[in-house]
Design a protein around this motif. Sequence first.
Motif, PDB file in Angstrom:
ATOM      1  N   PHE A 473      -9.181 -64.155 -17.557  1.00  6.69           N
ATOM      2  CA  PHE A 473      -8.698 -64.200 -18.936  1.00  6.69           C
ATOM      3  C   PHE A 473      -8.824 -62.872 -19.687  1.00  6.69           C
ATOM      4  O   PHE A 473      -7.839 -62.422 -20.312  1.00  6.69           O
ATOM      5  N   PRO A 474      -9.964 -62.191 -19.652  1.00  7.09           N
ATOM      6  CA  PRO A 474     -10.042 -60.921 -20.394  1.00  7.09           C
ATOM      7  C   PRO A 474      -9.009 -59.895 -19.932  1.00  7.09           C
ATOM      8  O   PRO A 474      -8.440 -59.167 -20.754  1.00  7.09           O
ATOM      9  N   ARG A 475      -8.760 -59.838 -18.620  1.00  6.45           N
ATOM     10  CA  ARG A 475      -7.762 -58.898 -18.106  1.00  6.45           C
ATOM     11  C   ARG A 475      -6.378 -59.261 -18.616  1.00  6.45           C
ATOM     12  O   ARG A 475      -5.589 -58.380 -18.996  1.00  6.45           O
ATOM     13  N   VAL A 476      -6.062 -60.550 -18.651  1.00 11.40           N
ATOM     14  CA  VAL A 476      -4.745 -60.996 -19.112  1.00 11.40           C
ATOM     15  C   VAL A 476      -4.550 -60.632 -20.586  1.00 11.40           C
ATOM     16  O   VAL A 476      -3.489 -60.143 -20.981  1.00 11.40           O
ATOM     17  N   VAL A 477      -5.576 -60.843 -21.396  1.00 11.02           N
ATOM     18  CA  VAL A 477      -5.479 -60.513 -22.826  1.00 11.02           C
ATOM     19  C   VAL A 477      -5.288 -59.014 -23.008  1.00 11.02           C
ATOM     20  O   VAL A 477      -4.439 -58.572 -23.797  1.00 11.02           O
ATOM     21  N   ALA A 478      -6.060 -58.219 -22.278  1.00  7.50           N
ATOM     22  CA  ALA A 478      -5.941 -56.765 -22.391  1.00  7.50           C
ATOM     23  C   ALA A 478      -4.553 -56.295 -21.978  1.00  7.50           C
ATOM     24  O   ALA A 478      -3.958 -55.419 -22.624  1.00  7.50           O
ATOM     25  N   THR A 479      -4.016 -56.876 -20.914  1.00  6.66           N
ATOM     26  CA  THR A 479      -2.681 -56.500 -20.457  1.00  6.66           C
ATOM     27  C   THR A 479      -1.616 -56.926 -21.453  1.00  6.66           C
ATOM     28  O   THR A 479      -0.659 -56.188 -21.724  1.00  6.66           O
ATOM     29  N   ALA A 480      -1.759 -58.115 -22.034  1.00  5.89           N
ATOM     30  CA  ALA A 480      -0.804 -58.595 -23.039  1.00  5.89           C
ATOM     31  C   ALA A 480      -0.782 -57.665 -24.248  1.00  5.89           C
ATOM     32  O   ALA A 480       0.284 -57.386 -24.821  1.00  5.89           O
ATOM     33  N   ALA A 481      -1.956 -57.162 -24.638  1.00  7.63           N
ATOM     34  CA  ALA A 481      -2.024 -56.230 -25.767  1.00  7.63           C
ATOM     35  C   ALA A 481      -1.385 -54.902 -25.398  1.00  7.63           C
ATOM     36  O   ALA A 481      -0.609 -54.326 -26.172  1.00  7.63           O
ATOM     37  N   ASP A 482      -1.681 -54.410 -24.209  1.00  5.58           N
ATOM     38  CA  ASP A 482      -1.179 -53.104 -23.774  1.00  5.58           C
ATOM     39  C   ASP A 482       0.335 -53.101 -23.618  1.00  5.58           C
ATOM     40  O   ASP A 482       1.004 -52.126 -23.955  1.00  5.58           O
ATOM     41  N   THR A 483       0.896 -54.191 -23.106  1.00  4.66           N
ATOM     42  CA  THR A 483       2.334 -54.277 -22.865  1.00  4.66           C
ATOM     43  C   THR A 483       3.099 -54.882 -24.023  1.00  4.66           C
ATOM     44  O   THR A 483       4.331 -54.945 -23.995  1.00  4.66           O
ATOM     45  N   PRO A 486       3.059 -61.172 -25.520  1.00  2.00           N
ATOM     46  CA  PRO A 486       2.275 -62.396 -25.731  1.00  2.00           C
ATOM     47  C   PRO A 486       2.544 -63.482 -24.707  1.00  2.00           C
ATOM     48  O   PRO A 486       1.693 -64.353 -24.484  1.00  2.00           O
ATOM     49  N   HIS A 487       3.724 -63.446 -24.080  1.00  2.00           N
ATOM     50  CA  HIS A 487       4.048 -64.517 -23.131  1.00  2.00           C
ATOM     51  C   HIS A 487       3.084 -64.550 -21.950  1.00  2.00           C
ATOM     52  O   HIS A 487       2.942 -65.581 -21.296  1.00  2.00           O
ATOM     53  N   ARG A 488       2.409 -63.442 -21.688  1.00  2.57           N
ATOM     54  CA  ARG A 488       1.438 -63.418 -20.589  1.00  2.57           C
ATOM     55  C   ARG A 488       0.304 -64.419 -20.836  1.00  2.57           C
ATOM     56  O   ARG A 488      -0.240 -64.996 -19.888  1.00  2.57           O
ATOM     57  N   ILE A 489      -0.066 -64.616 -22.089  1.00  2.00           N
ATOM     58  CA  ILE A 489      -1.128 -65.572 -22.415  1.00  2.00           C
ATOM     59  C   ILE A 489      -0.660 -66.987 -22.104  1.00  2.00           C
ATOM     60  O   ILE A 489      -1.396 -67.790 -21.510  1.00  2.00           O
ATOM     61  N   ALA A 490       0.562 -67.320 -22.507  1.00  2.00           N
ATOM     62  CA  ALA A 490       1.085 -68.668 -22.259  1.00  2.00           C
ATOM     63  C   ALA A 490       1.168 -68.952 -20.765  1.00  2.00           C
ATOM     64  O   ALA A 490       0.760 -70.030 -20.303  1.00  2.00           O
ATOM     65  N   ARG A 491       1.680 -68.008 -20.011  1.00  2.00           N
ATOM     66  CA  ARG A 491       1.809 -68.223 -18.566  1.00  2.00           C
ATOM     67  C   ARG A 491       0.433 -68.349 -17.905  1.00  2.00           C
ATOM     68  O   ARG A 491       0.249 -69.133 -16.975  1.00  2.00           O
ATOM     69  N   TYR A 492      -0.536 -67.580 -18.403  1.00  4.90           N
ATOM     70  CA  TYR A 492      -1.899 -67.709 -17.876  1.00  4.90           C
ATOM     71  C   TYR A 492      -2.454 -69.103 -18.163  1.00  4.90           C
ATOM     72  O   TYR A 492      -3.085 -69.724 -17.290  1.00  4.90           O
TER      73      TYR A 492
END
Length: 552
Positions: A473-483, A486-492
């Motif tokens: 989860f922390p990696r996904v949030v960091a990547t969603a912010a960097d890119t 937000p859809h990365r959070i939903a898919r996760y």
Amino acid sequence: MTPADLADLLRTTAAKVLVERGLDSSVLPEQVTVERPRNPEHGDYATNVAMQVAKRAGTNPRELAGWLAEALAATDGIDAADVAGPGFLNIRLAAAAQGAILAQILAAADTYGTGATLTGTKINLEFVSANPTGPVHLGGTRWAAAGDALGRILAAQGAEVTREYYFNDNGAQIDRFAKSLVAAALGEPTPADGYAGEYIREISASILAAHPDALSLPAEQRHELFRREGVEQMFAQIKQDLHDFGTDFDVYFNESSLFTSGAVEQAVEQLKNSGNLYEKDGAWWIASTEFGDDKDRVVLKSDGNAAYIAGDIAYFQNKRSRGFDLAIYMLGADHHGYIGRLKAAAAAFGDDPDTVEVLIGQMVNLVRDGKAVKMSKRAGTVVTLNDLVEAIGVDAARYVLVRSSVNSSIDIDLDLWTKASSENPVYYVQYAHARTCRIIDNAKAFGFDAVAPDFALLNSDREGDLIRTLGDFPRVVATAADTREPHRIARYLEELAGVYHPFQSDDDMRVLPKGDDVVTPLNSARLELVRATRQVLANGLGLLGVSAPERM
């Protein structure tokens, strides 16, 4: 051991191995990439660091991977490390080391998943900014969901985010709006270039109720009254609709203030003095092609009036004067030309063009019974935010609008998004959260507090897969912010729900004791795993502005 902990361990171990072999350790990246293999049989985590740096370090990838595997296998928390293919390294964690992920989640609680990559960065996030001439349409609704979620995600990485709405209260569209209101008050047809719909008649009637003599005023005064009152009522409704949708703003910036305050004139003079504005055919042009735009743009027309871009230029300068390090604009599908012109404006003022980011959102379409829904009950010509919410609810509306990349169009199947089944993605995720809550509530009758959990007992494939998914989860949030995605959070969250549902449905994974059985350390460990899952689901849904129900 979290993925971040493992990445740090890998870098430290690789540096030590390279030094011991007399090789150059400076070739190692600052951050070693750690990923979960697609095939769980290959291990818990994998890295290609040996393939990245071996040649520059003076060896070959498989040899370096072998040295790393040998060193890691002797490290606490690592169960096994194996070389695969041309130099991949597959790693299995000891069960107790995986359990540390749960301890971290439970300790961090609602801050789990946050980071510090944007600490100290002031970001102006402008989104929606729909004209105050009608209700928020589907395109604006997409930005209301995606923009609000992006703001939450950026803040979760430490950024100081100001959510801003650019109130477009200056220009020809406002005059057309006022003319439409006057026409409705007079019982006349809507002007050819005007606005139609029930909302126009409602606002017009409201103005007449407050000002019974409005129609007897001279034409110019009447027009100004309907313009002022109409814009005020329409914008009040827009703000209320957005608030009800869960989207609020820190700043509502009036476009007209740029002209009344002299900000436009000041910006124009500054560009003239810098030589980045030139005169041609009686007009003043910004030399935006010098800064990467596809063509130069008129800033002052030959009649002396400001072109639309003049306000955009002054607005950017205003944002920078307020101390923002980054200005993110979230614009509609017909605004591609703004990318070049806004970056060029920044460069013309001597700024780094990268202080401007423009995100372009694509179209949204509604489908019911396999057919497109094209008309609004109230707006007449477009489908609105309220139409979507009325059809599927706030949570489903926000989730479906955030679930896909803003670069892609969305067809929203209204039948699907109202189903209470696993076919409906938001229901699937929210139901996972509700199931965790039910287990935790039921556990209160069993005396779990008296039994200490032993995370080393969580050694099954199902348990390990769930723990590692939580650890992502922390990696996904960091990547969603960097890119800015937000859809990365939903898919996760859908991936996490997809791992949790089978876990809870598996009789071999019982959390609560059966019958008169006593609570065991394994039961207790599994309950903590459920608590951690609930926390991550709630945190992820919170970043999307979607509720995490305890019962469904």
